[in-house]
Design an enzyme around this catalytic site. Structure first.
Site, PDB file in Angstrom:
ATOM      1  N   GLU A 101      83.514 -31.554 -15.460  1.00  0.00           N
ATOM      2  CA  GLU A 101      84.584 -31.784 -16.246  1.00  0.00           C
ATOM      3  C   GLU A 101      85.370 -32.707 -17.297  1.00  0.00           C
ATOM      4  OE1 GLU A 101      88.327 -28.656 -18.421  1.00  0.00           O
ATOM      5  OE2 GLU A 101      88.154 -28.874 -15.699  1.00  0.00           O
ATOM      6  N   GLU A 113      78.961 -47.256 -17.546  1.00  0.00           N
ATOM      7  CA  GLU A 113      80.049 -45.937 -17.099  1.00  0.00           C
ATOM      8  C   GLU A 113      81.010 -45.347 -18.233  1.00  0.00           C
ATOM      9  OE1 GLU A 113      79.508 -44.285 -14.102  1.00  0.00           O
ATOM     10  OE2 GLU A 113      78.765 -46.845 -12.375  1.00  0.00           O
TER      11      GLU A 113
END
Length: 151
Positions: free
Chosen positions: A118, A65
């Site tokens: 972002e 992840e």
């Protein structure tokens, strides 16, 4: 899109009737800054993390992840911050999250453009506290306070 997600939540609830296990990662860069991601679905900043895949353990999920969401490489898992299991901690599903602090290195890069818009590293005094997604404000507070929480 919202109706599709509601349908998926309903199907998951019918199929599993159990919380989903996941991880939340507090990535610390060599200079001490904490990395957050901006979520596309809510526009909020949050900590990276995600669901444990079949056949994975927590350390492998953390490594995967972290790379998928930030482009960063896991150096090491430093400490367990807590286990968070409140049914309403994630607005999408009932999930249990194992939260860990990690040392990370590399170049930040948005790899999962469907989920992340972002990535930014924040000094502790610049963290956007009070407006983080899910229960990440509580998780960061527990981390900064140096406590380990089971909630």
């Amino acid at each position: 899109m919202l109706r599709l997600w509601q349908f998926i939540q309903t199907v998951l609830g019918i199929l599993f009737h159990h919380p989903i296990a996941g991880t939340t990662i507090i990535p610390i860069l060599p200079d001490g800054r904490i990395v957050l991601i901006r979520r596309r679905d809510t526009g909020q900043w949050g900590l990276p993390g995600g669901i444990v895949n079949w056949g994975e353990d927590i350390p492998l999920t953390v490594e995967r992840e972290l790379a998928e969401e930030t482009g960063l490489e896991l150096v090491k898992i430093c400490r367990l911050v807590g286990v968070y299991s409140a049914p309403d901690r994630d607005p999408r599903v009932h999930s249990i999250s194992v939260v860990v602090e990690v040392e990370a290195q590399g170049t930040m890069e948005v790899r999962d453009t469907l989920e992340i818009s972002e990535i930014q590293a924040f000094a502790i005094e610049s963290l956007p506290k009070g407006h983080l997604s899910h229960d990440h404000d509580r998780q960061l507070k527990d981390y900064l306070d140096g406590v380990t929480t089971i909630a």
